[in-house]
Design an enzyme around this catalytic site. Structure first.
Site, PDB file in Angstrom:
ATOM      1  N   PRO A  36    -106.353  91.101 -57.280  1.00 39.70           N
ATOM      2  CA  PRO A  36    -104.917  90.540 -57.682  1.00 39.70           C
ATOM      3  C   PRO A  36    -104.886  89.727 -58.883  1.00 39.70           C
ATOM      4  O   PRO A  36    -103.979  89.357 -59.472  1.00 39.70           O
ATOM      5  CB  PRO A  36    -104.606  89.978 -56.528  1.00 39.70           C
ATOM      6  N   GLU A  44    -111.892  87.714 -48.201  1.00 41.19           N
ATOM      7  CA  GLU A  44    -111.435  86.923 -49.331  1.00 41.19           C
ATOM      8  C   GLU A  44    -111.746  87.428 -50.839  1.00 41.19           C
ATOM      9  O   GLU A  44    -111.290  86.770 -51.907  1.00 41.19           O
ATOM     10  CB  GLU A  44    -112.275  85.438 -49.188  1.00 41.19           C
ATOM     11  N   ARG A  99    -103.374 112.067 -63.757  1.00 39.57           N
ATOM     12  CA  ARG A  99    -102.358 112.974 -64.463  1.00 39.57           C
ATOM     13  C   ARG A  99    -102.473 113.125 -65.714  1.00 39.57           C
ATOM     14  O   ARG A  99    -101.958 114.259 -66.255  1.00 39.57           O
ATOM     15  CB  ARG A  99    -101.191 112.259 -63.939  1.00 39.57           C
ATOM     16  N   ASP A 156     -91.802 111.511 -68.512  1.00 41.43           N
ATOM     17  CA  ASP A 156     -91.763 110.439 -67.379  1.00 41.43           C
ATOM     18  C   ASP A 156     -91.529 108.968 -67.836  1.00 41.43           C
ATOM     19  O   ASP A 156     -91.708 108.697 -68.949  1.00 41.43           O
ATOM     20  CB  ASP A 156     -93.089 110.406 -66.662  1.00 41.43           C
TER      21      ASP A 156
HETATM   22  N1  SAM Z   1    -108.617  86.031 -52.044  1.00 39.38           N
HETATM   23  C1  SAM Z   1    -108.228  86.739 -53.016  1.00 39.38           C
HETATM   24  C2  SAM Z   1    -107.288  86.082 -53.937  1.00 39.38           C
HETATM   25  O1  SAM Z   1    -106.452  85.206 -53.456  1.00 39.38           O
HETATM   26  O2  SAM Z   1    -107.342  86.569 -55.143  1.00 39.38           O
HETATM   27  C3  SAM Z   1    -107.643  88.129 -52.471  1.00 39.38           C
HETATM   28  C4  SAM Z   1    -108.463  89.051 -51.767  1.00 39.38           C
HETATM   29  S1  SAM Z   1    -107.698  90.416 -51.112  1.00 39.38           S
HETATM   30  C5  SAM Z   1    -107.345  89.954 -49.472  1.00 39.38           C
HETATM   31  C6  SAM Z   1    -108.957  91.442 -50.733  1.00 39.38           C
HETATM   32  C7  SAM Z   1    -109.334  92.464 -51.942  1.00 39.38           C
HETATM   33  O3  SAM Z   1    -108.308  93.481 -51.870  1.00 39.38           O
HETATM   34  C8  SAM Z   1    -109.436  91.937 -53.239  1.00 39.38           C
HETATM   35  O4  SAM Z   1    -111.040  91.631 -53.551  1.00 39.38           O
HETATM   36  C9  SAM Z   1    -109.022  93.173 -54.170  1.00 39.38           C
HETATM   37  O5  SAM Z   1    -110.219  94.170 -54.267  1.00 39.38           O
HETATM   38  C10 SAM Z   1    -107.983  93.837 -53.168  1.00 39.38           C
HETATM   39  N2  SAM Z   1    -106.687  93.604 -53.861  1.00 39.38           N
HETATM   40  C11 SAM Z   1    -105.628  92.946 -53.016  1.00 39.38           C
HETATM   41  N3  SAM Z   1    -104.704  92.846 -53.904  1.00 39.38           N
HETATM   42  C12 SAM Z   1    -104.881  93.534 -54.917  1.00 39.38           C
HETATM   43  C13 SAM Z   1    -103.940  94.008 -56.196  1.00 39.38           C
HETATM   44  N4  SAM Z   1    -102.666  93.306 -56.279  1.00 39.38           N
HETATM   45  N5  SAM Z   1    -104.624  94.557 -57.045  1.00 39.38           N
HETATM   46  C14 SAM Z   1    -105.722  95.114 -57.274  1.00 39.38           C
HETATM   47  N6  SAM Z   1    -106.803  94.793 -55.920  1.00 39.38           N
HETATM   48  C15 SAM Z   1    -106.154  93.946 -54.898  1.00 39.38           C
END
Ligand code: SAM
Length: 255
Positions: A92, A119, A157, A172
């Protein structure tokens, strides 16, 4: 093009990759996808893939060794600090996945995707193994598997030959910088709701004009921020100016 996906939950991908466009692309040999279970590369009898965070606090962190071992085994060389092939960490905190990023990544013959859990992954994976970090939006999911599916779907795609009509994605939403015009199909009247007459007129130039104006109208209404970067003609600008005048007039009437 080829995808290598590193995950603790390879079973999550089955439904998504085994139907519709992705499945057809795989069967036609246009796309291949290999799923790698990170746990298979964890050392020790118990194949532990996560541990408590240094410094304390809740949650678990994915250990670096299983992920690194997996990537190294699949590539066949030590990937540390190398940029031969994109190694994308889903996070994220990464750069936002957009239409432009999908097209950029579709130029690559091979992509590696690392799915985090808990995490997240040990910071050394992000700094010294991954070459890119991508987020699918400003929210937090439980794992990187769904983001990896989103990337594969959007990128596939654009692989040559995947869509029956190669021009289809050009209209699109986001491809031309605008949202797409509305679509209708038969019946012409359903529960009293009618398809716009112009679409049934057979007049191709009028239909094209209507579609362009509806795309502009939608973008103006819903995502005016896109208009700043969309390639616009003089006629487009005049139509948008007319929409602005109409909006100003209706605001006056409401006062
Ligand atoms: N503790 C992290 C933070 O606050 O940045 C978030 C960890 S999340 C619970 C677990 C995993 O989900 C991440 O390591 C990532 O691979 C994936 N993930 C969660 N949200 C995502 C997003 N918006 N885009 C891409 N990957 C995401």
């Amino acid at each position: 093009m080829h995808f290598d996906i590193f995950t603790l939950f390879p079973e999550m991908f089955q439904g998504v990759f085994e139907c519709s466009i992705i499945q057809r692309a795989r069967q036609a040999g246009l796309v291949s996808i290999a799923l790698h279970n990170i746990r298979d590369y964890a050392p020790g009898k118990h194949r532990v893939t996560d541990d408590v965070p240094y410094g304390g606090g809740g949650g678990m962190v994915m250990k670096p060794e299983p992920i690194w071992n997996a990537v190294e085994a699949v590539l066949g060389y030590d990937p540390t600090g190398r940029k031969d092939v994109p190694i994308i960490l889903l996070s994220p905190q990464g750069r936002l996945f957009t239409h432009a990023v999908a097209r950029e990544l579709a130029q690559q013959p091979r992509l590696l995707l690392i799915c985090g859990r808990y995490e997240g992954v040990d910071e050394r994976v992000r700094r010294y193994l991954a070459t890119d970090e991508i987020s699918i939006g400003d929210y937090v999911l439980s794992g990187g598997e769904i983001p990896a599916m989103v990337l594969v779907d959007a990128i596939v795609r654009w692989a040559p030959g995947v869509l029956g009509d190669p021009d289809a994605p050009l209209d699109d939403s986001h491809a031309s910088g605008l949202l797409e015009y509305p679509h209708y199909t038969r019946p012409a009247i359903y529960r009293g709701f009618e398809v716009p007459a112009v679409l049934r007129s057979g007049h191709h130039a009028e239909i094209a004009r209507w579609r362009r104006q509806e795309a502009l109208r939608r973008t103006h209404e819903r995502r005016p921020d896109l208009l700043a970067h969309a390639p616009l003609t003089q006629a487009d600008r005049e139509f948008l100016a007319q929409l602005e005048r109409e909006a100003a007039e209706s605001a006056q009437t409401e006062l």
